[in-house]
Structure formats: C-alpha cells, structure tokens
Design a protein around this motif. Structure first.
Motif, short mmCIF file in Angstrom:
data_model
loop_
_atom_site.label_atom_id
_atom_site.label_comp_id
_atom_site.label_asym_id
_atom_site.label_seq_id
_atom_site.Cartn_x
_atom_site.Cartn_y
_atom_site.Cartn_z
N ASP A 145 0.84 -1.21 0.00
CA ASP A 145 0.00 0.00 0.00
C ASP A 145 0.87 1.25 0.00
N PHE A 146 1.99 1.20 0.75
CA PHE A 146 2.93 2.32 0.74
C PHE A 146 3.52 2.50 -0.65
N GLN A 147 3.87 1.37 -1.26
CA GLN A 147 4.50 1.45 -2.58
C GLN A 147 3.56 2.06 -3.62
N TRP A 148 2.30 1.64 -3.55
CA TRP A 148 1.34 2.22 -4.50
C TRP A 148 1.28 3.74 -4.33
N ASN A 149 1.21 4.15 -3.07
CA ASN A 149 1.17 5.57 -2.73
C ASN A 149 2.33 6.32 -3.38
N TRP A 150 3.50 5.77 -3.16
CA TRP A 150 4.72 6.42 -3.65
C TRP A 150 4.75 6.48 -5.17
N LYS A 151 4.44 5.34 -5.80
CA LYS A 151 4.53 5.30 -7.26
C LYS A 151 3.52 6.23 -7.93
N SER A 152 2.35 6.33 -7.35
CA SER A 152 1.34 7.19 -7.96
C SER A 152 1.68 8.66 -7.78
N LEU A 153 2.43 8.95 -6.73
CA LEU A 153 2.61 10.36 -6.36
C LEU A 153 3.99 10.92 -6.64
N ASN A 154 4.90 10.09 -7.14
CA ASN A 154 6.26 10.63 -7.30
C ASN A 154 6.45 11.41 -8.59
N GLY A 155 5.40 11.44 -9.42
CA GLY A 155 5.50 12.24 -10.64
C GLY A 155 6.28 11.56 -11.75
N LYS A 156 6.81 10.37 -11.49
CA LYS A 156 7.61 9.68 -12.51
C LYS A 156 6.94 8.40 -12.99
N ASP A 157 6.53 7.55 -12.04
CA ASP A 157 6.00 6.24 -12.42
C ASP A 157 4.63 6.29 -13.07
N PRO A 159 2.84 8.94 -15.21
CA PRO A 159 2.78 10.27 -15.82
C PRO A 159 1.37 10.79 -16.05
N LYS A 160 0.37 9.89 -16.05
CA LYS A 160 -1.00 10.34 -16.31
C LYS A 160 -1.81 10.56 -15.03
N CYS A 161 -1.20 10.29 -13.88
CA CYS A 161 -1.92 10.59 -12.64
C CYS A 161 -1.88 12.11 -12.42
N THR A 162 -2.89 12.62 -11.72
CA THR A 162 -2.94 14.06 -11.50
C THR A 162 -2.92 14.38 -10.00
N PRO A 163 -1.76 14.15 -9.36
CA PRO A 163 -1.72 14.36 -7.91
C PRO A 163 -1.83 15.82 -7.52
N ALA A 164 -2.33 16.03 -6.30
CA ALA A 164 -2.43 17.39 -5.77
C ALA A 164 -1.05 17.92 -5.45
N SER A 165 -0.16 17.02 -5.08
CA SER A 165 1.19 17.44 -4.75
C SER A 165 2.12 16.23 -4.87
N THR A 166 3.34 16.48 -5.31
CA THR A 166 4.31 15.40 -5.36
C THR A 166 5.40 15.64 -4.33
N SER A 167 5.27 16.71 -3.57
CA SER A 167 6.39 17.10 -2.72
C SER A 167 6.64 16.03 -1.66
N GLY A 168 7.91 15.67 -1.50
CA GLY A 168 8.29 14.58 -0.61
C GLY A 168 8.42 13.27 -1.36
N TYR A 169 7.35 12.87 -2.05
CA TYR A 169 7.35 11.59 -2.77
C TYR A 169 8.40 11.57 -3.87
N GLU A 170 8.62 12.72 -4.48
CA GLU A 170 9.59 12.79 -5.57
C GLU A 170 11.02 12.57 -5.06
N LEU A 171 11.21 12.74 -3.74
CA LEU A 171 12.54 12.57 -3.17
C LEU A 171 12.80 11.15 -2.71
N ILE A 172 11.75 10.32 -2.69
CA ILE A 172 11.90 8.95 -2.18
C ILE A 172 12.61 8.10 -3.24
#
Lengths: 574, 308, 328
Positions: A145-157, A159-172
């Motif tokens: 569940d953590f991994q899904w969270n990270w992958k959807s929100l890191n802005g890389k894995d 590209p078509k997701c529209t997160p409210a923010s990637t801050s933090g996740y992009e650094l993981i």
C-alpha cells in the motif's frame, strides 16, 4: 468589550436591543462574547481532549458539508478538498494525524509503534504496521500500500496521474517491505523534514484489480478507480451510500481493528449555501456544522437550545500582501510606512473580534502561536500598530512629502491610488478593506477598493497593488517555501531577497527540527523588516454540535473534525 | 419568468383582436383623457406620490443627513437610535446613509435599464412589425437568441475581474431585457400598420424612418410607457437577484440588493440590517407596479369598467 | 400545422447554434478554469497535473478548434464535452437535474395557476371592489418581493411552526431526508415536508404575475361585444361568465403559462439554492462559478430547447383554442 461600552451610549438602543437578546440567549447563557458553550468549555485549555466521555452504543448523526465531493481520491488534485477529506478520514490510513492544537500524533490504530527516523544520511524512515491491521476484505495492510502511494505520487512512475502534490514523494528512492511486508522502510534522496506528512494509504490490492500497478497504465487505472465511491475501507467506517451533491452515508466497518466505534450511521449532508445551515441546524435536519463563522452565525447558534459550540484558532491565517512589482510599492520605505500605519487591532476588533474575542495579531509568517518555533518577528518592526507618526517619519526620511491628505513622491509627483483587492462576497475582507482604506488616509495613501470574483486569477497574474487573503497552514512548514522564495510559484507579489532564499532552502533540507525552525525564523525576520506581507490573525473555525453527542471536537487544521470519527458517539446516560 | 431574472410581469395587452379598433379621439385630448383616467386610479396616484417622495429622499437625503456613506464613526451594531434611525452594522456604518445610497443606486440601475430597453426595444420592435416578412423573421430570431442566453453567465462574464459597477449591472440587464419591449411594440405596430393613417403617410411619400418614428412609435406610446414602468420594477428585483449570487453591484459601492444580501444570515440576530433595505425594495417595486397598473388602465380604455 | 411545427423546429437550430457560440465566447471572459480550480493551493499543484488537466479540457488547443470539437462530439456522439470535474458526465447530470427541477416546479405551477385563475376572475368580475383591491394588492406585494426574501421569511415561519408544535412538519433543505422512518406514510410525509416550502415560495412569485394577467384578459373579454350580446340574450350571469367569458379569457393565459414553465426550468436559481435542490438552476450557478464551460453550454442547449418548445406549444395552443388564428 468596546462595543458593549459604546452600546451604553443610546438608551433607546439598549431597550430595543434587549428584546432581541432575550430571544437570542437561550441555554448557553454567560457572556455576550463567549467562545465555547459549556460542553466545549475545556477546549481552550485542552483542545485535543475536550468534550470527551463515555459513549453508548448505537445512534446516528448528520453532519453538514459545505461543498460537494468532486471525487473520493483525496490524493488527486481535484479530490483534495476538505469535504472529501472528511469522508476519507474514516476510510483511509495515515501514519500521523494533525491534532486540534496543530501538533501531529502517530496513529495507534494501525501502526504498532511510532514511525522512526533510522538515519539522516540518507534519510531513512521505518514504519511498523500492526498485525491486526486489515482492509475490510481481510487483505492485510502492507508495504504494498505504501509502494502504490509512492509510485502514484512521485511524478515519474505514473505520468497520467494528477496528484495534488508530489512534494516529498519525488525525493523517495525506495519503499521496501520486510517482515512479511509489515515493516516498511522508506529511503530519501535528499533530506525531507516534513516526512511525517507523507502517505495516505489506499488499498493497493483493489487498485491492482484494475490493472498491473507496476505499469503506468495500471497505475492510471487504479488512480481513476479510487475516484469513485469507495467500496472498501481500512478505517472505522465504510461508505454505504452516496448521492452525488446530496449526501454520503457511512456505516461501521465490521472488520475494524482499532478503537471501537459506537455510532450506527454517520451521514454527511451537503449544504452549499452557508446561510442555509443555520435553519437546518435549528430544525435538527443536521446535528453538526463546521464552518468559517460570521457574527450572525455565532450569535444565532448561541441561542439554539441544546447546541454546543466552539470557536478555535486554526493554522489558516489572514494577511495583507503588497505587490513589489508596483513602481511605487517597490520602495521598501513606502511599504514599511503603510504597514506601520496599519491598525491591526482595529481590523481585528471590528471584524473577527466581534464574535471571537481571543483573535489576536499574528506575528510570524511561518509558525503559528503555540507551535514550536513561533517567534514574534513583527512587533520589533513597529508594523501593524497604527503608529501614524512613525509612518510619516519613515516617509519624510525617505524623501516623501505629505501635503494635506496627499502623499507626494520623491519625484515631486503625487503618489497615485493603490488598488486593494479582496474576494468578492467575503464580508470580513470587505470590511477589513474599508478599515484599511480609512487608516491609510492618515498618511496620505489613497486606496481604491476593488473586489475580485477570481482570487486565483488575480493572485497568479499579480493583478493587484495590495491584496488581502489567507493561507491555509498545516503543521508542515516546508511547503511554504514557494510562497517566499524568488520565483516561487505562490510568491504572487514577487518578493525577492537572496538571503531569504538561501536560508529557506537550507531550512527545507534540515532534518534537525530545532535548527530548521531557527533558520526559518532568521529568514522571516528579514522578510518582516522588508514589509512584504503583514500577517493579521489566525482565522477561527466554528463547530456546533447537539449536546447529545460526545467526543466530537473542533479540529481547525486541514484534517477537520472527523480526525477522530471512530470515537464519536451518543453521550452515555449518567 | 425565472426567479432570478425577476418575477414575470404582466404584459401590456395587445391582443390580436385589437386590429379593428380605431382611435376616434384627437391626439391632444387623448393625453388629457389619459391623465384624467390615471388620476381616477387612487392607488396609482398614491403610489406616484410615495415614489416621488422616495426618490427625493434618496437623492436629497444624503446631502443633508448627518452621516456620510463611508463614515465609520457610529457605535457598532445598534438597532435604532436618534442619530441612527435604521441602526448600524458591525463596522459602525450608519444604515440609513447606506440605505439612501442603496436606493440611489438601485433607482439608477432601474432607470438605465428602462431607458436602454425602451430605447433599443421600441424602435427594433417597430421596424420588425412595420416591415414584416423576412426582416421580421430575422429580427425576431435574433430576439430568440437573446432570450436563451442565461443572464447569470452574461453578468458573470462582464463582472469578472473588475467587479460590477452600477453601469455594468444596468448594461447587462438592459441588453438582455429589451427583447420583451421589442415584442410588445412589434405587436402594437402589427395592428397599426394596416390602418389608414399609415397608408396615407405612405401615399404622401413619407420615408420608412419617418413612418416609424413619427407615426408608428407615437401611437404605441401607451404600450411603451406601461412596459417601461414594468421594466423598472423588474430591474430593481433583478438587481437584487444578481446580488444574491454575487454578480450584482460590487462593494464598496452598494445597492439595495447588496445590502439585503449581505444581511442574509442576520434575519434573526440583527434584523434591522435585513428588513430596512428589503422594505425599500418592496416599496419601490410596489409603487412602480401600481403606477404601471394605473397607466395601463389610463391608456387602454377597454380595461375600464363599463356600465352594464 | 405539421409543416408549421417542423419549420419552427428547424428555425430553432440556428438560433441555438448562435446562442451556443455567444455563450462559448462569454465563458472565455470568465477566466481560466484550470487556474481557478487550483487557486491558492498550498502546497502548489504540480505543473504536470496542470498540463494534464488543460489537455483533458482541450484548453491547449486553439479556441475555434475547441468549439468545433465540442459541436462535432455533441452531434456525432451525443457527448456534451468534458466537465471541469473529471468524474462528472455533463449529459447525465443534465438528465438527472431536469427531473429535479420539473418536480419542483410542477406543483408550484399548478398551485399558481389555480390561484391566479380564481383571483383573476374574481378581481375582474368585481372590478374596483374591496376584493379586487385585496387581490391586486397581494399580487403586487408578491411581485415586489425579491425571491429569496420570500424564501427566507417562509423558512423562518416554518421553523416557528415546528418549534411551537414540537414536530418537524417542514424541512428546510433538500428534496427528501437521506433516511426516513419505514412505512409508506412516513416516506410520503417526508417528501411532502420537503416540498411544501419551495413550492409555496415559487408559486407565490409566479402567481403574482399570472393573476394580473388573468385579470386583464378577463376584463377585456367581459367588455367585449359578444359577452354583452350574450348578456343581452338573457343568459344567466353565471353561464355568461363560465361558458363565454372564462373560456375565452383562458386562451392568453395558456400561452403565458406555457412560456413561463419553459423559462422556470432553467431559472429557479434562487429557490433551488435556498432550499438546496440540485436542479437546473443550481447547476448553472455552480458551473458558472467553477468556470465549467461545457456544462454551461450543455445547460444552454437543454434550457434553450425548453424555451423553443414552450414558445411553439404556446403558439400552437393559441391556434387550437382561438379559431381566428391559423398557421400554415
């Protein structure tokens, strides 16, 4: 108490007004300026524990929401609104929860121990999940569940997701599971001090049913799937019925493993016209309302029999901003004079103070009073205290002249009127604008008040000279860097100071909390002197609830009152 | 007919059956008859007096009243006192001064709307009715387009950014509102154009412009004036409806609609803020409606009671 | 008459097309929808998200292409275009809301019509009597009250009643309770309790205009030659009134109400907002506020069609009821 002594002025007024007071007094009694009714009396002292007590099983409750739910994926840029958050507090899992006093507390319901920082170089955080923690179909809550969270929100894995923010996740750099996926280790590329604000778990296995979540397409499908009415839960309640734009109904999660719930049903009713919540409350069509208050709302609720209420300061703060791109306002001296002549106390007394007596001037741009790190950086600058003489002195020293009620610039030409923008329809801001206008007259600065129907457009295009609005704060301060740094996306008034930039950058990468706060405050002192933004006050949040219920309390952070929804219940008979 | 656009207004009667009637009275005496008939409508006469008093109050009041609009020096939140007869708000504004200003602005909006609607609508309708045929069809289709446009959106588009001034609001209402006037006038002209005096004018070689402005419009005066009074009443309500959704006159300027909407949640707690401006809206709209009713009766002899 | 009807419908197509172009242009002036959607977010929304959203809404294309695409998809696929809310289907939304509004206005109109006809007829037959003055006065008062004033006062009254009787007869928000006591009667009482206030408030405003109209058309007929003839023939006053006068006087009323219903469908904004009914009016206002361009255009089409049909029905009814008029 200003208004009251003035009221003594006209005898007629007293006689006439008292008729109204009698009808409006009801059960709450007490002073005219009370902030909490008996049930919530302890909230000013102990905001995290007040109004608590034993519950009896059963019962239902209706809570008003002010806006419809755009979608249920609160990680999505669209679903990330307060109203959706109120529902998802009951179904998703976060490691930490913002408490009413703006502190954060780890979540004992599903975590076995407090998440800890294993190492700072590179930053590594470890989460331990309780063995009992399961989604309502029995699937254990896990590292996946953590991994899904990270992958959807890191802005890389994805590209078509529209997160409210990637801050933090992009650094993981990695999210690893061990110990049967019950222990989760998260590694960061660069230090991220606000790591406690990361992760809000959705059931990754449900997402995986939509497509392979190791591929961008699968992640996108899962993302869309989570926008729909959730047919799953990992929290105390589950959504049983959803009528778009009308209501959301929650029922207990039979597989819930945390604090035992007692209510049988929680209904959220959407009432988009704030003024209509009051009659609905009076008519018991709703039992809980949470709102940005106004004087009449507070006075009216005070008169309702059996209703308890509370006003609490939140991390959302009102402020006056100057656009440094204006030729005249680019001059620090003029900005300082304007803020020095501003009477914050008068603005507070006549607007928010008329129903919330503990409203007080806010003296920091980053931290809120009561939170660690709060330091008064404004008072020493002399700003906000209506010191007209000092303001005039700043102006004359800088080469301005005040002739009559006109300010003459350094070039000998009169300074033109400044456009003061405020959000159309917001009465508090409109009134603040009028008071500010009158205050500025004293130093010859002419203010032209102009409402805007599009705050977003006005701020991002910098279409203002001076503007009043609010920032929604969180306990996590790193996000505010983009408000103050040169070229920052939300630095609407284009403030720029290389020293501030450097300090902010360093602070936002410092894991030592004391040092981080110290750096932020150093930056803030410089900013305050340069008179870019004048903080006014923390905005209060209003909560009203029928006295039959217990354990419901005001949480003025962005998490809202449902942060402890599992504890809500009918008051046990004594 | 929508609640936002203003309550529906009874149209001046111009039924198909009126074609056969002829004016048997001469121009000059017709006006005298109209005035005499109007004076017989007691409610209309009383309304006219009240309205004139209200307008005088709105325009002369602020010049002599002790508080100015922007003054913040009154005690806050009082219901009534000798120096604040309509109470004050939480900033210490005198409500009486605000209500006077609100009346001024609301009346201004209403009059501009009426002038615009009549000024565009009447000639437009007259031309459509006079030419008939293809011209009429095209002109009326343009009206249809305007009728389908949502008032709120037009207001929204024009108000966004700058905020709506009295003029913008009046412009929006007027530009969408003239269609009704056009239809009414067209109806009257349709029945007039077949009559002998138009034939005569044509035979004498009068141009189109001359026929429309010198012959057709003057003969439709009754319907036009009645419709204009209805426009005024409707515009006052439409302005308050626009304020309800935040698209009306924008503060710091004020209007009756703005005042009454600002006080929406104060009905019980500070009723004076809600009722005074509301009562003024009702008074103005009511008196104008009665005047319109009186005028209709005065201009249209068929509305008068005949002895059985 | 069939040919006439078809011609009228054909003419309506360019009218709606032009209207949609104007509306499309107007929405361009109300600001950038994506900017508005993410205004003031802290932390700021990532650029990637903003780009994706602009792409989804077609904002990255030239304005003309946007309009043509919308029109093409509408005509070929019946697709109303993307809503600013990614999960909302504009077509489905309009379909749902039109029924909410119809339910709201149906009873209001029936009530208003009945009241208007009764008071209009009474006013006209007893012109300048006390009764006439009372009705006239009442009508004008309702005509002069801002719509939300009526609504707010009604709510206050209903609350007083509920409190005084200790029951909850009236509800102030919504179409029905989310949850009601079991039983058919309870369900009925619940719906009735929700319906009564908005119905009355809408009916009062509508009634005011219609009763004036009924009065004047009734007066006109009463003073006409053929009614005088009927009287002269010695028919009973009652027979004259019902058979001859009322029947004729109802003709213009029919057309007025057909038009009124059409306009109410799109325009009960205030009643829907105050009573929190999710109908067409409240959809328009939300869509304008969120800059939901295609929702506004979809609304325009639906409301426009109702206006066109209302107009047509009004004219056709006129033709059927009044034999002097023939459409060819």
């Amino acid at each position: 108490m200003r208004t009251r002594s003035k009221r003594l002025g006209g005898l007629v007024a007293i006689a006439a007004a008292s008729v109204l007071v009698i009808s409006a007094c009801g059960t709450s009694g007490g002073g005219d300026k009370q902030q909490s009714s008996p049930g919530f009396a302890a909230c000013e002292e102990k905001p995290n524990e007040c109004n608590n007590g034993p519950t009896k099983p059963g019962g239902s409750i209706v809570v008003a929401l002010e806006k419809p739910i755009p979608n249920f994926n609160v990680l999505d840029s669209e679903g990330n609104v307060f109203e959706a958050g109120q529902i998802m507090n009951a179904t998703t899992l976060t490691p930490f929860t913002n408490q009413p006093d703006n502190s954060v507390k780890w979540n004992k319901n599903w975590l076995a121990e407090e998440p800890k920082l294993l190492s700072t170089t590179p930053q590594t955080v470890q989460y331990k999940i309780r063995n009992e923690a399961v989604w309502d179909d029995g699937t254990p809550v896990s590292a996946k569940d953590f991994q899904w969270n990270w992958k959807s929100l890191n802005g890389k894995d994805c590209p078509k997701c529209t997160p409210a923010s990637t801050s933090g996740y992009e650094l993981i750099t990695a999210v690893e599971g061990s110990d049967n996926d019950k222990t989760v280790t998260v590694k960061f590329d660069k230090p991220y001090p606000d790591w406690k604000g990361l992760f809000q778990l959705f059931p990754a296995h449900k997402g995986a049913q939509q497509g392979d979540i190791n591929t961008p397409e699968g992640l996108e499908k899962a993302w869309e799937y989570f926008k729909a009415k959730p047919d799953w839960t990992g929290g105390p309640y589950k959504v049983s019925e959803y009528q778009q734009d009308v209501s959301v109904t929650l029922v207990p999660n039979p597989k819930w493993y945390g604090t035992k719930t007692s209510l049988d049903k929680i209904t959220f009713r959407i009432i988009t016209d704030q003024a209509q919540q009051l009659p609905a409350m009076q008519n018991k069509e709703i039992q809980v309302m949470v709102s940005q208050p106004n004087k009449d709302m507070v006075d009216k609720v005070k008169g309702m029999a059996g209703v308890n209420f509370n006003l609490s300061k939140g991390p959302t703060w009102e402020h006056i901003d100057i656009n440094t791109k204006n030729t005249y306002l680019a001059d620090v001296a003029l900005r300082q004079a304007i803020f020095t002549a501003t009477n914050r106390q008068e603005i507070i007394d006549k607007t928010v103070g008329s129903y919330f007596p503990s409203a007080a001037p806010l003296n920091n741009h980053i931290f809120m009073p009561g939170a660690p790190g709060y330091k008064d950086v404004i008072t020493s600058t002399g700003q906000g205290k209506a010191d007209v003489e000092a303001a005039k002195k700043i102006l004359t020293t800088a080469g301005y002249k005040i002739e009559g009620d006109k300010l003459i610039g350094k070039d000998g030409q009169p300074v033109p009127a400044f456009r003061f923008r405020y959000t159309a329809g917001n009465q508090g801001r409109q009134q603040s604008a009028e008071l500010f206008q009158a205050q500025m007259k004293k130093i010859g600065v002419e203010i032209k008040i102009e409402p805007t129907t599009s705050l977003g457009g006005t701020t991002s295009s910098g279409d203002y000279d001076i503007i009043i609005f609010a920032w929604v704060g969180t306990p996590y301060v790193g996000d505010s860097v983009s408000i103050w740094s040169t070229g920052g996306g939300q630095n609407y008034g284009k403030y720029s100071n290389t020293q501030v930039d450097a300090l902010m950058k360093e602070a936002s990468q410092t894991l030592d909390e004391t040092k981080m706060r110290e750096l932020f405050n150093q930056a803030d002192e410089i900013m305050a002197k340069e008179a870019y933004v004048l903080p006014l006050y923390q905005k209060p949040v209003f909560l009203a609830v029928y006295g039959d219920y217990i354990n419901i309390r005001n949480n003025p952070t962005n998490v809202g009152p449902t942060y402890n929804i599992e504890e809500w219940g009918l008051k046990a008979d004594s | 007919m929508s609640d936002i656009q203003s309550p529906p207004v009874p149209k001046a009667p111009v039924p198909a059956g009126s074609t056969e009637r002829e004016f048997t009275v001469k121009e000059r005496t017709q006006w005298q008859i109209v005035v005499r008939r109007f004076l017989r409508h007691r409610l209309a006469v009383v309304s006219l007096i009240v309205l004139i008093l209200l307008i005088l109050l709105a325009y002369i009041g602020p010049l002599v009243w002790i508080h100015k609009l922007e003054d913040l020096d009154s005690p806050t939140d009082i219901m009534i006192s000798a120096s604040n007869p309509m109470g004050t708000d939480s900033l210490g504004h005198d409500m009486f001064a605000r209500v006077l200003r609100g009346m001024q602005q609301s009346i201004k909006v209403a009059v501009i709307v009426a002038v615009l609607s009549t000024g565009i609508g009447a000639p437009y309708g007259a031309i459509a009715g006079y030419f008939g045929g293809r011209v009429d069809t095209i002109l009326m289709r343009i009206c249809d387009v305007l009728l389908t446009l949502p008032l709120l959106l037009v207001a929204g588009a024009l108000v966004t950014g700058r905020g709506g001034s009295v003029l913008t609001v009046a412009l929006v209402l007027g530009l969408l509102g003239w269609v009704v006037n056009a239809r009414v006038v067209r109806g009257v002209v349709l029945s007039l154009r077949e009559q002998e005096f138009i034939e005569a004018a044509k035979a004498l070689g009068a141009g189109t412009f001359r026929i429309v402005f010198n012959h057709l419009l003057p003969n439709a005066t009754g319907a036009i004036i009645v419709q204009a009074t209805l426009d005024i009443a409707a515009a006052i309500l439409a302005e308050s409806a626009l304020s309800f959704v935040g698209l009306g006159v924008q503060p710091p300027d004020t209007s009756l609609g703005v005042l009454v909407n600002d006080a929406r949640s104060a009905v019980e707690t500070r009723p004076w803020l809600f009722y005074w401006p509301g009562i003024m809206i009702i008074l103005i709209a009511l008196t104008i409606s009665f005047i319109g009713d009186g005028l209709r009766d005065a201009f249209d002899p068929r509305q008068m009671r005949q002895r059985r | 008459m069939l040919a006439y009807t078809i011609r009228r419908i054909l003419v309506a197509i360019p009218v709606l097309l032009v209207a949609s172009m104007i509306v499309f242009t107007l929405t361009l002036f109300t600001g950038d929808p994506v900017e508005e959607k993410y205004a003031g977010r802290n932390p700021p929304v990532p650029q990637q998200t903003i780009n994706l959203e602009r792409e989804r809404l077609g904002l990255d294309k030239p304005v003309v292409v946007q309009y043509v695409t919308w029109l093409k998809n509408l005509v070929t696929k019946g697709d109303f275009g993307p809503s600013i809310e990614s999960t909302r289907d504009i077509g489905g939304e309009l379909g749902k809301r039109i029924f909410v509004t119809l339910r709201l206005i149906f009873f209001a109109i029936v009530l208003a019509l009945v009241l208007a006809i009764i008071s209009g007829v009474l006013s006209a037959t007893r012109q300048y009597s006390k009764l006439d003055y009372t009705f006239t006065f009442l009508g004008f008062i309702f005509l002069a009250m801002p719509a939300f004033w009526v609504a707010v006062l009604l709510k206050q009254g209903a609350l007083q009643y509920n409190e005084a009787t200790g029951t909850r007869t009236f509800f102030t928000i919504g179409e029905r309770s989310v949850e009601t006591e079991p039983g058919l009667f309870n369900a009925f009482a619940d719906i009735f309790g929700h319906m009564i206030l908005p119905t009355i408030s809408l009916a009062l405003i509508t009634y005011a205009a219609w009763s004036r109209f009924q009065r004047s058309s009734m007066l006109e007929v009463l003073n006409s030659d053929y009614v005088r003839l009927a009287r002269a023939k010695g028919l009973s006053p009652r027979k004259v009134l019902v058979r001859h006068a009322l029947r004729t006087a109802l003709i213009p009323m029919t057309t007025v109400s057909a038009l009124g219903i059409a306009q109410l469908i799109g325009g009960a904004v205030i009643t829907e907002t105050v009573f929190q009914w999710n109908g067409m009016g409240s959809y328009l206002i939300t869509s304008i506020a969120t800059r939901d361009r295609y929702a506004v255009m979809g609304w325009l089409l639906v409301a426009g069609i109702f206006i066109v049909v209302g107009n047509l029905v009004a004219d056709l009814l006129y033709g059927i009821l009044d034999p002097r008029i023939r459409y060819e």
